[in-house]
Write a protein that holds these residues in place. Structure first.
Motif, PDB file in Angstrom:
ATOM      1  N   LEU A   1    -107.705  -4.744  13.584  1.00 20.44           N
ATOM      2  CA  LEU A   1    -107.938  -6.142  13.208  1.00 20.44           C
ATOM      3  C   LEU A   1    -107.355  -7.094  14.251  1.00 20.44           C
ATOM      4  O   LEU A   1    -107.980  -8.094  14.623  1.00 20.44           O
ATOM      5  N   VAL A   2    -106.154  -6.778  14.745  1.00 18.44           N
ATOM      6  CA  VAL A   2    -105.544  -7.613  15.789  1.00 18.44           C
ATOM      7  C   VAL A   2    -106.367  -7.547  17.075  1.00 18.44           C
ATOM      8  O   VAL A   2    -106.574  -8.566  17.756  1.00 18.44           O
ATOM      9  N   ALA A   3    -106.851  -6.361  17.411  1.00 20.84           N
ATOM     10  CA  ALA A   3    -107.685  -6.218  18.610  1.00 20.84           C
ATOM     11  C   ALA A   3    -108.983  -7.023  18.473  1.00 20.84           C
ATOM     12  O   ALA A   3    -109.444  -7.655  19.436  1.00 20.84           O
ATOM     13  N   LEU A   4    -109.554  -7.020  17.274  1.00 18.52           N
ATOM     14  CA  LEU A   4    -110.772  -7.799  17.036  1.00 18.52           C
ATOM     15  C   LEU A   4    -110.493  -9.289  17.144  1.00 18.52           C
ATOM     16  O   LEU A   4    -111.292 -10.049  17.724  1.00 18.52           O
ATOM     17  N   LEU A   5    -109.368  -9.710  16.620  1.00 16.36           N
ATOM     18  CA  LEU A   5    -108.968 -11.115  16.735  1.00 16.36           C
ATOM     19  C   LEU A   5    -108.870 -11.530  18.202  1.00 16.36           C
ATOM     20  O   LEU A   5    -109.385 -12.584  18.605  1.00 16.36           O
ATOM     21  N   ASP A   6    -108.235 -10.714  19.010  1.00 16.41           N
ATOM     22  CA  ASP A   6    -108.099 -11.028  20.436  1.00 16.41           C
ATOM     23  C   ASP A   6    -109.451 -11.046  21.128  1.00 16.41           C
ATOM     24  O   ASP A   6    -109.751 -11.942  21.933  1.00 16.41           O
ATOM     25  N   ALA A   7    -110.294 -10.053  20.803  1.00 16.40           N
ATOM     26  CA  ALA A   7    -111.589  -9.945  21.477  1.00 16.40           C
ATOM     27  C   ALA A   7    -112.508 -11.116  21.139  1.00 16.40           C
ATOM     28  O   ALA A   7    -113.353 -11.513  21.954  1.00 16.40           O
ATOM     29  N   GLN A   8    -112.345 -11.693  19.951  1.00 23.42           N
ATOM     30  CA  GLN A   8    -113.213 -12.778  19.490  1.00 23.42           C
ATOM     31  C   GLN A   8    -112.605 -14.167  19.738  1.00 23.42           C
ATOM     32  O   GLN A   8    -113.117 -15.164  19.226  1.00 23.42           O
ATOM     33  N   THR A   9    -111.530 -14.223  20.526  1.00 24.10           N
ATOM     34  CA  THR A   9    -110.824 -15.492  20.739  1.00 24.10           C
ATOM     35  C   THR A   9    -111.732 -16.641  21.167  1.00 24.10           C
ATOM     36  O   THR A   9    -111.657 -17.739  20.587  1.00 24.10           O
ATOM     37  N   PRO A  10    -112.610 -16.497  22.162  1.00 26.28           N
ATOM     38  CA  PRO A  10    -113.437 -17.654  22.578  1.00 26.28           C
ATOM     39  C   PRO A  10    -114.271 -18.209  21.433  1.00 26.28           C
ATOM     40  O   PRO A  10    -114.384 -19.432  21.267  1.00 26.28           O
ATOM     41  N   HIS A  11    -114.848 -17.314  20.638  1.00 24.32           N
ATOM     42  CA  HIS A  11    -115.661 -17.755  19.505  1.00 24.32           C
ATOM     43  C   HIS A  11    -114.797 -18.382  18.417  1.00 24.32           C
ATOM     44  O   HIS A  11    -115.132 -19.445  17.859  1.00 24.32           O
ATOM     45  N   LEU A  12    -113.658 -17.751  18.100  1.00 31.89           N
ATOM     46  CA  LEU A  12    -112.851 -18.186  16.974  1.00 31.89           C
ATOM     47  C   LEU A  12    -112.225 -19.559  17.215  1.00 31.89           C
ATOM     48  O   LEU A  12    -112.153 -20.386  16.295  1.00 31.89           O
ATOM     49  N   ILE A  13    -111.749 -19.804  18.424  1.00 24.99           N
ATOM     50  CA  ILE A  13    -111.150 -21.106  18.714  1.00 24.99           C
ATOM     51  C   ILE A  13    -112.192 -22.219  18.612  1.00 24.99           C
ATOM     52  O   ILE A  13    -111.903 -23.328  18.154  1.00 24.99           O
ATOM     53  N   THR A  14    -113.418 -21.914  18.997  1.00 23.81           N
ATOM     54  CA  THR A  14    -114.495 -22.899  18.892  1.00 23.81           C
ATOM     55  C   THR A  14    -114.953 -23.076  17.447  1.00 23.81           C
ATOM     56  O   THR A  14    -115.196 -24.198  16.986  1.00 23.81           O
ATOM     57  N   ALA A  15    -115.041 -21.972  16.716  1.00 25.24           N
ATOM     58  CA  ALA A  15    -115.556 -22.014  15.346  1.00 25.24           C
ATOM     59  C   ALA A  15    -114.565 -22.634  14.369  1.00 25.24           C
ATOM     60  O   ALA A  15    -114.972 -23.213  13.351  1.00 25.24           O
ATOM     61  N   THR A  16    -113.277 -22.503  14.651  1.00 21.13           N
ATOM     62  CA  THR A  16    -112.274 -23.068  13.737  1.00 21.13           C
ATOM     63  C   THR A  16    -111.412 -24.061  14.510  1.00 21.13           C
ATOM     64  O   THR A  16    -111.834 -25.161  14.794  1.00 21.13           O
ATOM     65  N   SER A  17    -110.222 -23.687  14.843  1.00 19.74           N
ATOM     66  CA  SER A  17    -109.326 -24.527  15.648  1.00 19.74           C
ATOM     67  C   SER A  17    -108.265 -23.630  16.247  1.00 19.74           C
ATOM     68  O   SER A  17    -108.048 -22.504  15.781  1.00 19.74           O
ATOM     69  N   ARG A  18    -107.602 -24.124  17.248  1.00 21.10           N
ATOM     70  CA  ARG A  18    -106.526 -23.328  17.851  1.00 21.10           C
ATOM     71  C   ARG A  18    -105.401 -23.103  16.846  1.00 21.10           C
ATOM     72  O   ARG A  18    -104.775 -22.040  16.836  1.00 21.10           O
ATOM     73  N   ASP A  19    -105.129 -24.095  15.993  1.00 16.27           N
ATOM     74  CA  ASP A  19    -104.090 -23.910  14.984  1.00 16.27           C
ATOM     75  C   ASP A  19    -104.437 -22.783  14.023  1.00 16.27           C
ATOM     76  O   ASP A  19    -103.585 -21.970  13.670  1.00 16.27           O
TER      77      ASP A  19
END
Length: 401
Positions: free
Chosen positions: A204-222
């Protein structure tokens, strides 16, 4: 020698502290030699105010549960909840009953009111949800991480379902059983379910890291930062529980080391946002190895969170240790004159910060004797390690809170 020492004394003010350092540190760590004294927390609060107003600091992190600290951060940044609720649910170790901690939270909320997000002060707890004698269930952190990812990435990428996590976790009291400290055989930390959870948490942590560009855009850095905190906490707790089930002679060393490693990871995440004041026990912030003796165990030695962060940040980490003269309500009376605290107590000021490396030089090759505290709750400074601190904050007398 007294004159040499006197020459290193300054008021406990942000400007004086900065004069001791080559540059403004990203992490300014203020240690305390005992817990629960509002005199020391009031001093911390005033120094933090000055650091905010004069030096551009925007965060404070204290030795409290990192998950509970999110409640405080939500309140000071956006007014979520009430002050009473935050003091009850936002602190571990009983710190929420402190008047000084309450004043810190109140002041931060008032400071933030009406300011843009980029200028708001942030609060963090940086301890794990654990004590040496026990640890929380990984459920809250692990399910929060899974929930964040499940609503934002393709379901086929998830390593498991929420139902699988729930089945493997079982009841929380399996994880929090207080008997485990003395009887590792009662721990579930090395069960088949726990080992599978460690692998899933890692995925799950590896997936979080791998999806960072999408996740920061889709939600927020916070939101992404918070998910990373959940990931660090889940993997850290599962690792801690694993070693709670261990029966080797290294068991306790592993456990105290893991706690400080979790602290260090949280501090590095806080530092990534910008300059922060950190407040915790001296033993968690010092650069030299920490030591402790428990029961009939051999002497434990491990690297503190401060030592780890200092190794990462270099001159961007600064450490001020605090020493005290008296805590009379705890039986700590005037220090002997041949100890370090005794020399500092003889100076006329009630509280001051002193240049530790210069003091070490002034004392020469024969430092004063270590002070033997009559109360287990006060840890005296080791004169042999003076030069490992950037400064010493000395408070002559601590009154009862």
């Amino acid at each position: 020698m007294a004159t040499d020492i006197k020459d290193t004394v300054h008021a406990v003010e942000a400007a004086a502290v900065m004069e001791l350092l080559p540059a403004r540190p990203r992490v300014l760590a203020l240690g305390e030699p005992t817990h629960g004294e509002d005199t020391l927390l009031d001093l911390r609060n005033e120094l933090f105010r000055q650091l905010v107003e004069q030096q551009g600091y925007r965060a404070i992190a204290i030795e409290s549960d990192c998950m509970m600290g999110l409640v405080v951060d939500d309140y000071v940044t956006s007014g979520t909840g009430t002050l009473d609720e935050v003091m009850e649910h936002g602190f571990s170790h009983g710190w929420g009953t402190s008047a000084a901690n309450r004043e810190l939270v109140r002041w931060m909320r008032a400071y933030n009111d009406g300011r843009p997000a980029s200028e708001r002060l942030r609060f963090a707890g940086f301890d794990g949800p654990l004590e040496i004698t026990g640890a929380a269930s990984p459920r809250q952190a692990l399910t929060a991480l899974h929930g964040y990812l499940a609503t934002r990435v393709d379901a086929d990428l998830l390593p498991c379902t929420a139902e699988t996590l729930d089945r493997l976790l079982g009841t929380d009291d399996r994880w929090t059983n207080p008997a485990v400290m003395m009887d590792p055989a009662q721990s579930v930390g090395q069960s088949a379910e726990a080992k599978e959870l460690r692998l899933l948490a890692d995925d799950l942590v590896a997936l979080l890291d791998a999806q960072t560009p999408h996740l920061i855009t889709a939600t927020s850095r916070d939101d992404w930062d918070r998910a990373r905190l959940h990931g660090r906490t889940a993997t850290g707790l599962l690792r801690y529980h694993y070693w709670m089930a261990d029966t080797s002679p290294a068991r306790m060393t592993r456990m105290v080391s893991l706690r400080d490693q979790m602290m260090a990871d949280n501090l590095l995440a806080v530092a990534a946002r910008g300059p922060a004041l950190i407040h915790a026990h001296n033993a968690h912030l010092q650069r030299e190895k920490s030591t402790m003796r428990m029961w009939d165990q051999p002497l434990l030695e491990w690297w503190s969170a401060g030592a780890i962060v200092s190794a990462h940040l270099g001159e961007e980490y600064a450490f001020l240790a605090t020493a005290l003269g008296t805590i009379r309500h705890q039986g700590v009376d005037t220090p002997p004159s041949d100890t370090l605290e005794g020399l500092l107590y003889a100076l006329p000021e009630d509280r001051y910060v002193i240049d530790a490396p210069r003091l070490a030089t002034a004392l020469g090759d024969t430092p004063p004797a270590p002070r033997v505290s009559p109360w287990f709750g006060y840890s005296s400074l080791d004169p042999a390690h003076l030069a490992d601190s950037d400064g010493i904050v000395f408070v002559k007398d601590v009154s009862q809170s």
